[in-house]
Design an enzyme around this catalytic site. Structure first.
Site, PDB file in Angstrom:
ATOM      1  N   TRP A 101       0.837  -1.205   0.000  1.00  0.00           N
ATOM      2  CA  TRP A 101       0.000   0.000   0.000  1.00  0.00           C
ATOM      3  C   TRP A 101       0.865   1.246   0.000  1.00  0.00           C
ATOM      4  CZ3 TRP A 101      -4.235  -1.376  -1.950  1.00  0.00           C
ATOM      5  CH2 TRP A 101      -4.805  -2.606  -1.627  1.00  0.00           C
ATOM      6  N   ASP A 171      -1.750   6.727   6.322  1.00  0.00           N
ATOM      7  CA  ASP A 171      -2.792   5.803   5.895  1.00  0.00           C
ATOM      8  C   ASP A 171      -3.084   4.919   7.105  1.00  0.00           C
ATOM      9  OD1 ASP A 171      -4.275   3.712   4.916  1.00  0.00           O
ATOM     10  OD2 ASP A 171      -2.947   3.241   3.232  1.00  0.00           O
ATOM     11  N   LYS A 195     -12.551  -1.956   7.396  1.00  0.00           N
ATOM     12  CA  LYS A 195     -11.935  -2.797   8.436  1.00  0.00           C
ATOM     13  C   LYS A 195     -12.555  -2.469   9.800  1.00  0.00           C
ATOM     14  CE  LYS A 195      -8.211  -2.350   5.270  1.00  0.00           C
ATOM     15  NZ  LYS A 195      -8.247  -3.588   4.573  1.00  0.00           N
TER      16      LYS A 195
END
Ligand code: PMP
Length: 359
Positions: A101, A171, A195
């Site tokens: 990511w 992030d 999540k």
């Protein structure tokens, strides 16, 4: 059918109480006589929902008054571009490369300016968080970016880089609301919802006000933080149902005792699993101890064949989505806020039995 223990990395398990409440309100919400899905986003009933969602998130994370909370779309991946498009002034940023990511965030930022990768853990398949050498930081950078928790590899930052006056951007997709963070240490936090917050598609952005309002020339309206901030996330139709579920999750979190209580629970849950892994003669954790994630726990047997057998048998026993990410193999148990302690205990019992059966 009975519910399984879902160890998916995302979209992932939601609190059962939240799903049941949503089910109850699905057809008719309060006195509205219609579903939240059917409501105008400008209606009084819906405005109360989005405003309450923001208020709850602010309370849970103790967001200071000089930060805006935005509910946007496009997932965390869209933030990989929105961050540089809105924060680039000198068109220079520092990034720490701690996984796939982070790599995607880096390659997106490179489209708009110069990226300085200050450290990387790619040499050891991202199984640790690299030490940061401050002499490599660019004091002129527009921001410094880290991925707080690396979902695929199961690592997390346990201390923040000392970036001085350079805004720290993170992030936080796979660790938001799982442990306490001091929001005032960040210039911008973004997190995909799927999540610890709610359904996929929604992304939460928490941004310090002084970073809003100087997008790069040509930035599309929908990618300009100022537009969304000025319109209270209502410039266009927001992902209304996702925000409603997020509100229910925030209420659930408060009822659990808030983020501090959740952190304690998460530490206990993770410790149980890591302790077992550390003492197992078959299974092994893949991450350097000090950098272990509380949310994603990767492990291997050392044999691809046994890994496959384990995942298959676990699935049959109602312990699902334990297969590791396609880029690393092995197994990964994602144990977000909504995974109950009972789920971890059941998994460990299953692993013990598998270990005995496969001696
Ligand atoms: N960042 C992290 C840390 C993630 O775990 C993910 C998704 N698993 C993403 C970014 C991408 O999120 P999205 O699919 O919402 O764009």
């Amino acid at each position: 059918m009975e519910r399984v223990y879902n160890f998916s990395a995302g979209p992932s398990v939601l609190p059962l109480e939240v799903l049941e409440k949503a089910q109850k309100e699905l057809v008719s919400y309060g006195s509205a006589g219609m579903s939240v899905m059917e409501m105008s986003h400008r209606s009084k009933a819906y405005l109360e929902i989005i405003q309450e969602a923001e208020k709850l998130l602010r309370d849970l994370m103790r967001v200071p008054a000089n930060y805006k909370v935005l509910f946007l779309q496009g997932g965390a991946s869209q933030q990989f571009a929105m961050v540089p498009m809105n924060l680039f002034v000198h068109k220079k940023a520092d990034y720490v490369k701690t996984g796939q990511w982070a790599k995607k965030a880096i390659s997106e930022a490179k489209r708009f300016g110069e990226v300085n990768v200050v450290a990387s853990s790619e040499d050891k398949t991202f199984s640790y968080i690299p030490e940061l050498d401050k002499s490599k930081f660019n004091p002129e950078a527009d921001y410094f970016h880290i991925t707080m928790n690396n979902t695929i590899y199961g690592t997390r930052f346990t201390k923040l880089p000392e970036v001085g006056n350079v805004p720290l951007v993170t992030d936080m997709s796979s660790s938001i609301l799982s442990e306490e963070y001091d929001v005032s240490k960040f210039g911008l936090i973004y997190a995909g919802a799927q999540k610890n917050i709610g359904p996929a598609g929604l992304v939460v952005v928490i941004i310090r006000e002084d970073l809003i309002g100087h997008p790069m020339e040509g930035t599309p309206t929908m990618l300009d933080y100022q537009i969304h901030a000025e319109n209270d996330s209502m410039y266009n139709t927001p992902p209304t149902y996702g925000i409603y579920i997020a509100k229910l999750v925030f209420e659930w979190l408060q009822a659990q005792g808030g983020v501090a209580a959740m952190q304690k629970r998460n530490e206990e849950k993770a410790a149980l699993l890591y302790d077992y892994l550390d003492n197992s003669s078959l299974f092994k954790g893949t991450v350097v101890t000090k950098d272990r994630s509380l949310m994603n726990v990767p492990f291997v047997t050392g044999s691809e064949e046994l890994d496959e057998k384990f995942v298959k048998q676990a699935t049959a026993a109602g312990l699902v989505n334990l297969k590791g990410h396609r880029t690393v193999g092995g197994m990964r148990a994602s144990i977000y806020n909504a995974m109950p302690l009972e789920g971890i205990k059941t998994l460990i019992e299953f692993m013990k039995k598998f270990e005995t059966d496969n001696k």
